[in-house]
Scaffold this active site. Structure first.
Site, PDB file in Angstrom:
ATOM      1  N   LYS A  55      -0.432  -2.723  -5.593  1.00 18.22           N
ATOM      2  CA  LYS A  55      -1.444  -1.840  -5.006  1.00 18.22           C
ATOM      3  C   LYS A  55      -1.601  -0.534  -5.773  1.00 18.22           C
ATOM      4  O   LYS A  55      -2.718  -0.058  -6.003  1.00 18.22           O
ATOM      5  CB  LYS A  55      -1.105  -1.554  -3.542  1.00 18.22           C
ATOM      6  CG  LYS A  55      -1.310  -2.744  -2.604  1.00 18.22           C
ATOM      7  CD  LYS A  55      -0.926  -2.375  -1.177  1.00 18.22           C
ATOM      8  CE  LYS A  55      -1.367  -3.432  -0.178  1.00 18.22           C
ATOM      9  NZ  LYS A  55      -0.646  -4.703  -0.295  1.00 18.22           N
ATOM     10  N   TYR A  59      -1.727  -0.656   7.681  1.00 19.46           N
ATOM     11  CA  TYR A  59      -1.514  -1.245   6.360  1.00 19.46           C
ATOM     12  C   TYR A  59      -2.235  -2.575   6.229  1.00 19.46           C
ATOM     13  O   TYR A  59      -2.013  -3.479   7.043  1.00 19.46           O
ATOM     14  CB  TYR A  59      -0.012  -1.418   6.164  1.00 19.46           C
ATOM     15  CG  TYR A  59       0.400  -1.807   4.778  1.00 19.46           C
ATOM     16  CD1 TYR A  59       0.008  -1.061   3.671  1.00 19.46           C
ATOM     17  CD2 TYR A  59       1.204  -2.915   4.569  1.00 19.46           C
ATOM     18  CE1 TYR A  59       0.409  -1.410   2.402  1.00 19.46           C
ATOM     19  CE2 TYR A  59       1.616  -3.269   3.305  1.00 19.46           C
ATOM     20  CZ  TYR A  59       1.207  -2.520   2.224  1.00 19.46           C
ATOM     21  OH  TYR A  59       1.603  -2.865   0.969  1.00 19.46           O
ATOM     22  N   SER A  84       3.153  -6.037  -3.202  1.00 16.92           N
ATOM     23  CA  SER A  84       2.430  -4.801  -2.887  1.00 16.92           C
ATOM     24  C   SER A  84       2.696  -3.647  -3.852  1.00 16.92           C
ATOM     25  O   SER A  84       2.013  -2.621  -3.765  1.00 16.92           O
ATOM     26  CB  SER A  84       2.710  -4.353  -1.453  1.00 16.92           C
ATOM     27  OG  SER A  84       2.046  -5.204  -0.544  1.00 16.92           O
TER      28      SER A  84
END
Length: 382
Positions: A58, A165, A55
């Site tokens: 991201k 999320y 992540s």
């Protein structure tokens, strides 16, 4: 900086991680780096060790979108389905009638900004119990499959009504591809990795990078680490910018330092100063980032970073709205990857730092204790 090395060594000795690499820097450059333990059995951790950053991808995907916004080619207020018509197929999962999913049309159209800030209604299966149940009933593939069909997760709330999320950045970078015309791997290489000198950041871990790749460990019920296989899908149908990248501490430091330098690094500009300032503001208004309660404890503990501190989301990062005593300042930006790769940067104090390993569960207390000690020491030594 001996105290920082001591924290890494103690973290490995205590069993918090088999190996750690950490780095601190500022707008001008790297200030300190250190390693401890092993990156894989029999191989020492090195500063250039390659990690599956999951992540942490991201923020790079959101920055790709911000580049197009900066150039006037993408409107953050644009409805997603005006660029990606398939998004209009997605409905809100309200629950189940017996074993049948109860779905309805969303009350509002999700925007590009909501994809970037996790306010679009999309939620991962790791923290929302309805999503894995829906996936089981429908046979829907996980986003980690790399299949294009996996993008069609249901929404779990109406766009803009709260923060949760999920896979928003995977959709966001589909919009980048649609607007720009380049595939996201080429876009990132040409617009970010090449200008920023991120020579060890890649969509596929092959060749020389593979020789430096850390192995993954998961903590078992006996409290000990054992080898575990987890990686982004190789050569997928599409590159999901929620999870797909490999990188190093040094490369991610260069990415963070670009923000500390208001959009440029070593004479190469990737974002305007105004573009950076806009990116790093609170993009979710009165909404707040809350606790994520785990559905899969073997993969992740509950995520409740800086409890009691109000947290929002900028266009690319978790943002703290108040100073954290002895730690990061209000306006600091950060996030992490599921295998416990963590980072933050603090524009007010000109600090950037990262601490990386490759372990599960995510944010388990033993690891978070080391992370907190590290962050406190970084500020104590300023």
């Amino acid at each position: 900086m001996g105290v920082l090395n001591d924290i890494l060594n103690a973290g490995v000795a205590s069993g918090a991680a088999p190996g750690l690499v950490a780095m601190t820097g500022n707008a001008a450059g790297v200030k300190w780096s250190g390693t401890a333990g092993e990156r894989s059995p029999g191989q020492p951790m090195t500063e250039d060790t390659v990690f599956r950053i999951f992540s942490m991808t991201k923020a790079i995907g959101s920055t790709a979108a911000a580049i197009l916004i900066d150039r006037g080619r993408l409107d953050p207020k644009a409805p997603v389905d005006s660029i990606l018509p398939d998004f209009a197929k997605i409905q809100v999962l309200e629950g189940f009638d017996g074993e049948t999913p109860r779905l309805r049309a969303p009350k509002s159209r999700a925007t590009i900004r909501q994809l970037a800030t996790h306010t679009s209604g999309l939620a991962y299966e790791f923290w929302n119990p309805d999503v894995p149940r829906w996936m089981q009933k429908t046979g829907h593939p996980t986003i980690l499959s790399g299949l294009k069909a996996s993008l069609l997760y249901p929404l779990v709330f109406d766009p803009g009504s709260r923060w949760d999320y999920g896979i928003g950045i995977d959709w966001l970078c589909q919009a980048v591809e649609a607007v720009d015309g380049r595939r996201i791997d080429r876009f990132c290489q040409e617009e970010l990795f090449d200008p920023l000198g991120m020579t060890s950041t890649a969509f596929e871990c092959e060749g020389a990078l593979a020789a430096r790749l850390a192995s993954v460990s998961a903590r078992g019920e006996d409290g000990k680490f054992a080898p575990f296989q987890l990686a982004p899908p190789s050569h997928p149908e599409f590159y999901g910018m929620g999870h797909t990248l490999y990188s190093t501490a040094g490369d991610y430091m260069r990415f963070m330092r670009m923000f500390l330098n208001q959009g440029a690094l070593d004479g190469k500009r990737v974002l305007s100063e105004k573009g950076v300032a806009t990116m790093l503001t609170n993009h979710i208004g009165e909404l707040r980032v809350g606790k994520l309660s785990t559905v899969v404890p073997a993969v992740t503990a509950d995520v409740d970073l800086f409890p009691g501190t109000p947290k929002t989301h900028s266009f690319a990062f978790l943002r703290v709205e108040q100073d954290v005593p002895g730690m990061r300042s209000a306006g600091s930006q950060g996030w992490a990857g599921v295998l416990n790769t963590h980072f933050w940067f603090d524009p007010a104090k000109d600090i950037a730092a990262t601490i990386m390993t490759q372990t599960l569960p995510f944010v388990e207390p033993r690891f978070l204790k080391v992370y907190e000690q590290f962050e406190r020491a970084v500020y104590a030594q300023r």
